[in-house]
Scaffold this active site. Sequence first.
Site, PDB file in Angstrom:
ATOM      1  N   SER A 297       0.861  -1.242   0.047  1.00 49.35           N
ATOM      2  CA  SER A 297      -0.008  -0.023   0.061  1.00 49.35           C
ATOM      3  C   SER A 297       0.959   1.286  -0.141  1.00 49.35           C
ATOM      4  O   SER A 297       1.968   0.977   0.031  1.00 49.35           O
ATOM      5  CB  SER A 297      -0.825   0.074   1.281  1.00 49.35           C
ATOM      6  OG  SER A 297      -0.062  -0.137   2.386  1.00 49.35           O
ATOM      7  N   LYS A 298       0.151   2.437  -0.072  1.00 43.99           N
ATOM      8  CA  LYS A 298       1.004   3.706  -0.112  1.00 43.99           C
ATOM      9  C   LYS A 298       1.986   3.875   1.120  1.00 43.99           C
ATOM     10  O   LYS A 298       2.783   4.796   0.947  1.00 43.99           O
ATOM     11  CB  LYS A 298      -0.166   5.031  -0.169  1.00 43.99           C
ATOM     12  CG  LYS A 298      -0.831   5.017  -1.568  1.00 43.99           C
ATOM     13  CD  LYS A 298      -1.693   6.023  -1.527  1.00 43.99           C
ATOM     14  CE  LYS A 298      -2.487   6.050  -2.730  1.00 43.99           C
ATOM     15  NZ  LYS A 298      -3.731   7.230  -2.775  1.00 43.99           N
ATOM     16  N   ARG A 299       1.629   3.150   2.128  1.00 47.17           N
ATOM     17  CA  ARG A 299       2.308   3.546   3.430  1.00 47.17           C
ATOM     18  C   ARG A 299       3.718   2.662   3.297  1.00 47.17           C
ATOM     19  O   ARG A 299       4.761   3.089   3.896  1.00 47.17           O
ATOM     20  CB  ARG A 299       1.955   3.053   4.489  1.00 47.17           C
ATOM     21  CG  ARG A 299       1.535   1.382   4.688  1.00 47.17           C
ATOM     22  CD  ARG A 299       0.777   0.935   5.869  1.00 47.17           C
ATOM     23  NE  ARG A 299       0.444  -0.330   5.768  1.00 47.17           N
ATOM     24  CZ  ARG A 299       1.251  -1.175   6.465  1.00 47.17           C
ATOM     25  NH1 ARG A 299       2.610  -0.853   7.049  1.00 47.17           N
ATOM     26  NH2 ARG A 299       0.977  -2.676   6.723  1.00 47.17           N
ATOM     27  N   GLY A 301       5.659   3.146   0.319  1.00 44.51           N
ATOM     28  CA  GLY A 301       6.268   3.940  -0.617  1.00 44.51           C
ATOM     29  C   GLY A 301       5.489   4.339  -1.865  1.00 44.51           C
ATOM     30  O   GLY A 301       4.467   3.918  -1.819  1.00 44.51           O
TER      31      GLY A 301
END
Length: 561
Positions: A297-299, A301
Site C-alpha cells: 500500500s501507499k504506506r 512508498g
Amino acid sequence: MAMMLFGAVTPFIKLSSSSSSPFLLHSITTTTRRRRSFSVTALSSSSPVRVRFAPSPTGNLHVGGARTALFNYLFARSNGGKFVLRIEDTDLERSTRESEEAVLRDLAWLGLDWDEGPGVGGDYGPYRQTERTSLYKQYADKLHESGHVYRCFCSNEELEKMKEIAKLKNLPPVYTGKWASATNEEVEEELAKGTPYTYRFRVPEGSLKINDIIRGEVSWNLDTLGDFVIMRSNGLPVYNFCVTVDDATMAISHVIRAEEHLPNTLRQALIYKALGFPMPHFAHVSLILAPDRSKLSKRHGATSVGQFREMGYLPQAMTNYLALLGWGDGTENEFFTLDQLVDKFTIERVNKSGAVFDLTKLRWMNGHYLRARPSEELTNLIGEQWKTSGLLTVSAGPFIDEATQLLKDGIDLKTDADKALANLLSYPLNLTLESQEAESVLQDNLSEFSTSLLAAYDNGDLIAALESQDSWKKWVKDFGKSLKRKGKSLFMPLRLLLTGKLHGPDMGASVLLLHKAGKSGIVAPEVGFVTLEERFEMLRQVNWETLSKDHPVKETATSVN
C-alpha cells in the site's frame, strides 16, 4: 478440470470427463428454492481466447493492477487471443476522466497495447460501463421476468436492524428475505406509494464449487450469502452484476484477476447461470505483498506505475519485474523482453502464493536495462537529465560522453546520475581528513606527499599531464618514483588529495574530467563545483600540524624505505 457445481440435496456432485484440460468447463444444473432447475453449458476449450483488464478510473494504476493487466496481455498474446480494455466507471462520485487517461497512459507506457477498448473500438463496445447502462437494465428486467430477482422495498433502517439482530444471534449479516415471497398485491401497493426499491437476486440453497486455474478447488456454502442486490434504488447496477453482464456479452473466455476478487466469483457464477450465459474460466492471481508481507500500500512508498515512471524507471524493467512477481519460466533466467515473455508465459506457472515487492531488486533490474541501452542513447538520456536537473548548462559534448562512461556502473535510475555527477564534482577534503578511515593515509606522511603534489602543480607538470590518459599515467609513474612510492601508498593519498575522497570511480579518468569541467565552464554555478585550481588552494590551507596531533605519524614501510 474447471467446473462449477451446486444443488440443494447433493451439493458436491462431481462430473466426469475424459479430458484433464484446466480450461474445460461442463454443463451443470442449478436448483433454486422454488425447485426450478435448468442447465447451462459453459465455454469449451475451443472457444477463442478473449481476456479483459477492467480498471476503475478512481486513482492511479497500482503495480498490482499493472501486473494483472500484464498477465492478461501475455495470456492473450501467447494464445493468439484478444486483450480487451474495459473501464469500470460506475462509481460516479470517484471516477474521473483524468484518472482514466492516466491509466491508459500507464498501460501504453508499459507496452500493453489493447485490441479492443477506449481509443481503439471493437465489435463488443461500448467499453465504458457508464455507456452500457441500458444493457444492464435489459438483463435485470430479464432476471425479474424469470423470477430470479425480485423487488425489495426495505429501507436502510430496516436493513441495519436485520444486521443488528443477526449480530446478536452470531449469524452472518445476510438479508432475511422479507420481500422474497411478497404477493403481487403487496408489491403493487408499494409501487403505488412510490417506495424506492432494489432488485435482489434469489440465492439457491446448497454449495458452490469452482476449479480455479491457479488456486485449484474453491467452494462456498450459499447459506452464508443471502439474497444480494444487483440493481440499486437509483437504477444503477451493482459491481458484480454489471461485471457478469459485461464479461458475458463481450465473450470473455478467461477472467484473470487478483485473488481479492475471488469472493465475487460466487455471486457472479449465480448470475451467469440465471441468465443462461456460459461461464468463463477463472484464474485468481495472488496479491503483491510488502516486505513485511502485508498488502502493498501507499504506506510502503511508491505503488503506482506513474510514480515509478516519474522516478526514472524504464518500462522494460517494470514489465520484466512485474512478470516475475508470481511467475517464472522454470529456469534461472530473470531477464525477459516483452516478446520473450509472450513466448514463455503460461498461466499454469503462475504461483498462488503472495509475491513480495522488492524495490532493491527492481532498481537492480532497471540498472541492467539502463546500461544495456546503446551507448549513444544512454549518453543522450543522462546528458538530458543533467541539463534538466540544473547540474550542467549543456546536454551533449565530450565531457558528457566521458562522464557517462565513467559513472554509468553506479547508475540504476537516470535520476541516480545527478548524485553520481554531483559527487564527482564535490571536494569534501576536510571531512575526509577528519574521518577515522583516513587515519592510515594521514599517518603515511600525507603532509609531505601534499607538499610534493603542490610543487608538481606549481611547476606545471601536473596540469600538462592532464591532457590525455597516456600523459597522466606517465606522470603518475614518474611522480611515484620520485617519492619512492607505488601501489596503494601512491594511489590512496593521490586520490584523497585530488578528489577529496578515499573511494570512487577510476581516479585518472575522474581527474581528467575535473580538469575538462573547469576549462569548459559547463557546470552550472549554483552546483558548487570545486575546480582543480580551487582544490590546490584548499590544500595550501590545510593545517597538517593540527591533523598530526589527532593522527600521529607512525613509521611505515614506506617511510622507512
